[in-house]
Scaffold this motif. Structure first.
Motif, PDB file in Angstrom:
ATOM      1  N   PRO A 194      36.555  -8.714  25.224  1.00 53.15           N
ATOM      2  CA  PRO A 194      37.796  -9.469  24.984  1.00 53.15           C
ATOM      3  C   PRO A 194      37.896 -10.739  25.821  1.00 53.15           C
ATOM      4  O   PRO A 194      38.500 -11.715  25.392  1.00 53.15           O
ATOM      5  CB  PRO A 194      38.899  -8.468  25.367  1.00 53.15           C
ATOM      6  N   GLN A 195      37.301 -10.740  27.038  1.00 52.69           N
ATOM      7  CA  GLN A 195      37.353 -11.937  27.875  1.00 52.69           C
ATOM      8  C   GLN A 195      36.613 -13.102  27.226  1.00 52.69           C
ATOM      9  O   GLN A 195      36.981 -14.266  27.419  1.00 52.69           O
ATOM     10  CB  GLN A 195      36.769 -11.638  29.251  1.00 52.69           C
ATOM     11  N   THR A 198      38.952 -14.771  24.901  1.00 50.14           N
ATOM     12  CA  THR A 198      39.902 -15.594  25.658  1.00 50.14           C
ATOM     13  C   THR A 198      39.251 -16.915  26.066  1.00 50.14           C
ATOM     14  O   THR A 198      39.857 -17.989  25.950  1.00 50.14           O
ATOM     15  CB  THR A 198      40.370 -14.831  26.908  1.00 50.14           C
ATOM     16  N   ARG A 201      38.807 -19.206  22.958  1.00 54.46           N
ATOM     17  CA  ARG A 201      40.059 -19.848  22.522  1.00 54.46           C
ATOM     18  C   ARG A 201      40.461 -20.942  23.497  1.00 54.46           C
ATOM     19  O   ARG A 201      40.895 -22.029  23.103  1.00 54.46           O
ATOM     20  CB  ARG A 201      41.163 -18.795  22.398  1.00 54.46           C
ATOM     21  N   GLY A 202      40.312 -20.685  24.796  1.00 49.72           N
ATOM     22  CA  GLY A 202      40.665 -21.712  25.772  1.00 49.72           C
ATOM     23  C   GLY A 202      39.803 -22.949  25.638  1.00 49.72           C
ATOM     24  O   GLY A 202      40.310 -24.081  25.718  1.00 49.72           O
TER      25      GLY A 202
END
Length: 299
Positions: A194-195, A198, A201-202
């Motif tokens: 999941p990281q 993240t 997306r960032g």
């Protein structure tokens, strides 16, 4: 001491890495990372996978207010004594940590059309190059590693305008963002971590990517019936071999693919697995100890 951090690490044989990881987490580590010792050209393993290095440095990250003596005491109660023979410790503040990370990542031209730029640098891209601003943060992929460079150089040689691509194992999102920069209309990114989603997306936001053009999924949640015009997968060779049938089902007739994370001596095995899954392998490229295998799905 809120802004102070510390690393405590042990250098251990491959078979003891899991026990040391568990011990560091039990002692209060916020995260544990694995680092290569010696000169074995192997990527860091995915979460849950065994490391491929014969000797590995296992590094725990702790806040500065945790007593090193307490950490070591906990480890003594969990690990065999010989594993504590090669133990190291360092304290650093947050600003030093950020500066060290940033010093290792500078602007890099890739191929003929791309340039990777650190998010913290404010500089204009060279004329004629498409900038990709990146903060590697939580995930693998800055363009510095040979496998990422191989994928980017292959991708910029392809015509992908208006197409739908899949970045399997998206990591930092660098390949997905590059595909959109090079004209893809839609990119899907998947990862088991999941990281990584993240981070992807960032980084997409850093590059003003339209959120609707980049869809991100945990790997197990990616729609089984989704088909794409092209596939990028920069992951380890055993995983590429294992996933060849499943990933191939996402390819439309005539779709292209590029695979990396492959040591040169593993390229033939990866190519064989993807050929057995019904694909045509057309391209082999090498950079240092690493290889890229590319091809297409028959019409």
């Amino acid at each position: 001491m809120a802004d102070e951090w510390q690393h405590l690490w042990l250098e251990v044989p491959r078979d003891d890495v899991e026990a040391v990881e568990d011990g560091l987490l039990a002692a209060g580590a916020l995260s544990v990372t694995l680092e290569e010792l010696g000169d074995e050209p192997v990527l860091e393993p995915q979460p849950g996978e065994a490391p491929l290095w014969a000797e590995t440095r296992v590094v725990g990250l702790f806040t500065g207010d945790v007593s090193p003596a307490m950490i070591v005491g906990t480890l003594h109660g969990l690990l065999r004594p010989a594993l504590l023979d090669r133990l190291g410790h360092a304290v650093f503040d947050e600003d030093d940590w950020v500066r060290r990370t940033q010093a290792d990542f500078t602007a890099m031209p890739i191929g003929e059309r791309l340039v990777i730029e650190p998010a913290w640098e404010d500089s204009a891209a060279p004329a004629g190059r498409l900038p990709i601003r990146l903060d590697p943060g939580l995930a693998f992929g800055t363009g510095k590693h040979e496998t990422t460079r191989l994928c980017l150089e292959w991708l910029e040689s392809e015509e992908i305008t208006g197409q739908h691509w899949l970045d399997a194992g998206c990591g930092s999102g660098i390949l997905a963002i590059a595909a959109l920069r090079l004209g893809a209309a839609q990119v899907d990114g998947t990862d088991i971590d999941p990281q990584a989603l993240t981070a992807s997306r960032g980084n997409a936001d850093l590059n003003d990517i339209d959120p609707s053009s980049l869809s991100l999924y945990l790997a197990e949640e990616y729609p089984a019936d989704r088909q794409v015009d092209g596939l990028l997968a920069n992951i380890l060779a055993p995983t590429l071999i294992e996933l060849a049938p499943m990933l191939s089902r996402h390819l439309k007739p005539g779709a292209r693919f590029a695979l990396s994370g492959i040591l040169t001596h593993q390229a033939d095995a990866v190519a064989a697995a993807w050929t057995a899954a019904g694909n045509e392998v057309t391209t082999f490229r090498e950079l240092g100890d690493w290889a890229l295998v590319a091809g297409r799905r028959p019409d």
